[in-house]
Write an enzyme that holds these catalytic residues in place. Sequence first.
Site, PDB file in Angstrom:
ATOM      1  CB  VAL A  15     -38.329 -54.173  20.109  1.00 53.46           C
ATOM      2  CG1 VAL A  15     -37.105 -54.400  19.229  1.00 53.46           C
ATOM      3  CG2 VAL A  15     -38.044 -53.065  21.089  1.00 53.46           C
ATOM      4  CG  ASN A  36     -46.085 -58.554  13.346  1.00 54.03           C
ATOM      5  OD1 ASN A  36     -45.059 -57.949  13.037  1.00 54.03           O
ATOM      6  ND2 ASN A  36     -46.065 -59.753  13.897  1.00 54.03           N
ATOM      7  CB  SER A  38     -47.345 -63.877  13.748  1.00 51.92           C
ATOM      8  OG  SER A  38     -46.402 -63.030  14.356  1.00 51.92           O
ATOM      9  CE  LYS A  78     -33.344 -62.155  11.144  1.00 48.57           C
ATOM     10  NZ  LYS A  78     -32.672 -61.542  12.278  1.00 48.57           N
ATOM     11  CB  SER A 131     -29.672 -43.866  14.096  1.00 46.08           C
ATOM     12  OG  SER A 131     -28.721 -44.138  15.087  1.00 46.08           O
ATOM     13  CE  LYS A 185     -29.147 -46.491  11.592  1.00 47.52           C
ATOM     14  NZ  LYS A 185     -28.706 -47.838  11.752  1.00 47.52           N
ATOM     15  CG  HIS A 188     -25.031 -43.020  12.273  1.00 49.92           C
ATOM     16  ND1 HIS A 188     -25.256 -44.177  12.996  1.00 49.92           N
ATOM     17  CD2 HIS A 188     -25.253 -42.008  13.141  1.00 49.92           C
ATOM     18  CE1 HIS A 188     -25.598 -43.875  14.222  1.00 49.92           C
ATOM     19  NE2 HIS A 188     -25.607 -42.558  14.337  1.00 49.92           N
ATOM     20  CG  ASN A 189     -24.961 -48.054  12.039  1.00 51.04           C
ATOM     21  OD1 ASN A 189     -25.530 -46.989  12.208  1.00 51.04           O
ATOM     22  ND2 ASN A 189     -25.566 -49.217  12.204  1.00 51.04           N
ATOM     23  CD  GLU A 192     -23.286 -46.949  16.676  1.00 45.59           C
ATOM     24  OE1 GLU A 192     -24.146 -46.304  16.040  1.00 45.59           O
ATOM     25  OE2 GLU A 192     -23.493 -48.093  17.116  1.00 45.59           O
ATOM     26  CE  LYS A 263     -28.001 -56.751  16.192  1.00 47.69           C
ATOM     27  NZ  LYS A 263     -29.203 -55.960  16.501  1.00 47.69           N
TER      28      LYS A 263
HETATM   29  P1  NBP Z   1     -36.528 -57.881  13.955  1.00 49.94           P
HETATM   30  O1  NBP Z   1     -35.355 -57.475  13.121  1.00 49.94           O
HETATM   31  O2  NBP Z   1     -36.300 -58.813  15.081  1.00 49.94           O
HETATM   32  O3  NBP Z   1     -37.652 -58.499  12.992  1.00 49.94           O
HETATM   33  C1  NBP Z   1     -38.844 -59.026  13.520  1.00 49.94           C
HETATM   34  C2  NBP Z   1     -40.021 -58.560  12.702  1.00 49.94           C
HETATM   35  O4  NBP Z   1     -39.858 -58.946  11.329  1.00 49.94           O
HETATM   36  C3  NBP Z   1     -41.325 -59.193  13.178  1.00 49.94           C
HETATM   37  O5  NBP Z   1     -42.347 -58.243  13.051  1.00 49.94           O
HETATM   38  C4  NBP Z   1     -41.481 -60.347  12.192  1.00 49.94           C
HETATM   39  O6  NBP Z   1     -42.805 -60.792  12.090  1.00 49.94           O
HETATM   40  C5  NBP Z   1     -41.051 -59.667  10.935  1.00 49.94           C
HETATM   41  N1  NBP Z   1     -40.766 -60.564   9.809  1.00 49.94           N
HETATM   42  C6  NBP Z   1     -39.785 -61.467   9.632  1.00 49.94           C
HETATM   43 BR1  NBP Z   1     -38.530 -61.899  10.890  1.00 49.94          BR
HETATM   44  N2  NBP Z   1     -39.826 -62.086   8.458  1.00 49.94           N
HETATM   45  C7  NBP Z   1     -40.932 -61.585   7.853  1.00 49.94           C
HETATM   46  C8  NBP Z   1     -41.544 -61.845   6.603  1.00 49.94           C
HETATM   47  N3  NBP Z   1     -41.026 -62.711   5.745  1.00 49.94           N
HETATM   48  N4  NBP Z   1     -42.669 -61.155   6.299  1.00 49.94           N
HETATM   49  C9  NBP Z   1     -43.172 -60.271   7.159  1.00 49.94           C
HETATM   50  N5  NBP Z   1     -42.635 -59.972   8.361  1.00 49.94           N
HETATM   51  C10 NBP Z   1     -41.530 -60.634   8.706  1.00 49.94           C
HETATM   52  O7  NBP Z   1     -37.276 -56.562  14.494  1.00 49.94           O
HETATM   53  P2  NBP Z   1     -36.690 -55.263  15.185  1.00 49.94           P
HETATM   54  O8  NBP Z   1     -35.563 -55.553  16.122  1.00 49.94           O
HETATM   55  O9  NBP Z   1     -37.871 -54.526  15.673  1.00 49.94           O
HETATM   56  O10 NBP Z   1     -36.029 -54.457  13.969  1.00 49.94           O
HETATM   57  C11 NBP Z   1     -36.800 -54.074  12.831  1.00 49.94           C
HETATM   58  C12 NBP Z   1     -35.869 -53.422  11.831  1.00 49.94           C
HETATM   59  O11 NBP Z   1     -35.276 -52.264  12.411  1.00 49.94           O
HETATM   60  C13 NBP Z   1     -34.715 -54.323  11.398  1.00 49.94           C
HETATM   61  O12 NBP Z   1     -34.427 -54.103  10.049  1.00 49.94           O
HETATM   62  C14 NBP Z   1     -33.565 -53.842  12.247  1.00 49.94           C
HETATM   63  O13 NBP Z   1     -32.312 -54.113  11.671  1.00 49.94           O
HETATM   64  C15 NBP Z   1     -33.858 -52.367  12.318  1.00 49.94           C
HETATM   65  N6  NBP Z   1     -33.269 -51.676  13.467  1.00 49.94           N
HETATM   66  C16 NBP Z   1     -33.260 -52.250  14.688  1.00 49.94           C
HETATM   67  C17 NBP Z   1     -32.699 -51.584  15.766  1.00 49.94           C
HETATM   68  C18 NBP Z   1     -32.715 -52.176  17.131  1.00 49.94           C
HETATM   69  O14 NBP Z   1     -32.162 -51.554  18.036  1.00 49.94           O
HETATM   70  N7  NBP Z   1     -33.345 -53.336  17.331  1.00 49.94           N
HETATM   71  C19 NBP Z   1     -32.157 -50.326  15.584  1.00 49.94           C
HETATM   72  C20 NBP Z   1     -32.212 -49.749  14.346  1.00 49.94           C
HETATM   73  C21 NBP Z   1     -32.777 -50.426  13.289  1.00 49.94           C
HETATM   74  P3  NBP Z   1     -43.349 -61.964  13.071  1.00 49.94           P
HETATM   75  O15 NBP Z   1     -43.721 -61.289  14.343  1.00 49.94           O
HETATM   76  O16 NBP Z   1     -44.502 -62.531  12.362  1.00 49.94           O
HETATM   77  O17 NBP Z   1     -42.201 -62.944  13.244  1.00 49.94           O
END
Ligand code: NBP
Length: 482
Positions: A15, A36, A38, A78, A131, A185, A188-189, A192, A263
Amino acid sequence: MPTAAANIGVVGLAVMGSNLARNLASREGNTVAVLNRSRAKTDELVSLHPEAGFVPTFSYEEFAASLQKPRTAIIMVKAGLGTDAVIDELVRVFEPGDIIVDGGNAYFPDTIRREQAVRETGINFVGAGISGGEEGALLGPSIMPGGSDESWVTLGPILESIAAVAEGEPCVTHVGHGGAGHFVKMVHNGIEYADMQLIAEAYDLIRRGTGKSPAEIADIFAEWNTGELESYLIEITAEVLRQIDAETGQPLVDVIVDQAGAKGTGAWTVQTALALGVPVSGIAEATFARSLSSHPEQRAVAAHLPGPEGDFVVDDADAFIEDVRLALYASKIVAYSQGFDEIRAGAVEYGWTIDLGAVSKIWRAGCIIRAQFLNRIAEAYAGEPDLPALLTAPYFAEALSRGQASWRRVVIAAAQAGIPAPAFSSSLSYYDGIRADRLPAALVQGQRDFFGAHTYRRIDKDGTFHTLWSGDRTEIPAVDTH
Ligand code: NBP
């Protein structure tokens, strides 16, 4: 192999990554390569958004070949092992001068370690706090990048193009070198957490003290949002309180289990503050309040412990609500002051130059703690860049002076009514501690010297002293150990 058509790439298309890639692609001059682990996520993103003109790639070699030099890639995977795995791959296919950006929620010591390791290859590594969640990633986040000056030359204009905008200024600045971005960052959290807990305590006190319904309290918050408390968190609190559960017809807040999740960034902020010796009591109490809420087994066995007799009903609801508003503002000033202290201490510890006023400005839009209030912080640091404690700046000192009687009444009322208000009361204790002429720390020093010969300093002469603490006190010499 594709030709080098893209000026920026994104690895990780869940996302956050896909929204950030769409944001980048929507800005003039950007062509975005995407990758990506996958394949399915890449195919889906590219087919759902043909307007973005993405350059899809399916291997790191293809990804590198699709990027103009210096190659610039933002990792959005992640946090943790996934980040390390992607960095290893990018280092393999990138060249000296290229730029790897980690936009995930990395713990700053990991960023420091990664930056040092990647720098040895001649490639730039930038840890960038992003953020604003998924909506921020798509429409404009607040961005906190660290890393080298060299990488900022290329990265700066790209990040400025996608960041949120506050009063005409992009919510991104080169926070500092190394892990400074992820450090900021993290704090910041933490802030928050404190802000959210303070608002929750204000709600609880008003509800239990005045008997007002969540919808009525929503109106109070909406009103507060037109004044000095104006902020995204106050705004969404009003909406949360107004929400009715479709199934039961009850206010949704009454249907939600009262156990708050986390988290881990609040805990990181507190752990780091402990190591730096910076009291961030507001953030700590907020983090612990979530922990306390999340132990139902303990709460169940403690539920029979006695509280005060009688119901808590305030005599003058309007006056009490105004007291709570002022107490909330004063406590919020303390929480932010403590958070900025932590950033300053972190900068000293790790050798970063961080402009605290610039940090407050990039939080004015795009992130969860966005608020008008942050302009006041920027003004305070503009007036005195080395301000030792934010809460002493004239604007905040006046607000604390104006609010302190209310603050004390609210904390007294909470204690007498048996209502937990850990962030309100610890913030008031911090305020009274930091402004005290003399603290009982002198006695603690005496105790430490008694049992551990830890020595102490005297108020009337230089040096370090140890007392032989036994027998006839008149015989005890003070020994200057210097
Ligand atoms: P996720 O944190 O859910 O991670 C999923 C992504 O990581 C997918 O693209 C997955 O690939 C990839 N991935 C994983 Br899991 N292991 C991997 C590996 N060994 N090699 C390559 N790719 C790998 O995604 P997100 O929620 O979009 O968040 C992304 C980052 O942004 C995180 O660090 C998160 O903490 C940070 N963040 C998130 C938010 C939020 O609101 N969600 C806000 C601010 C920051 P795949 O598709 O092949 O499984």
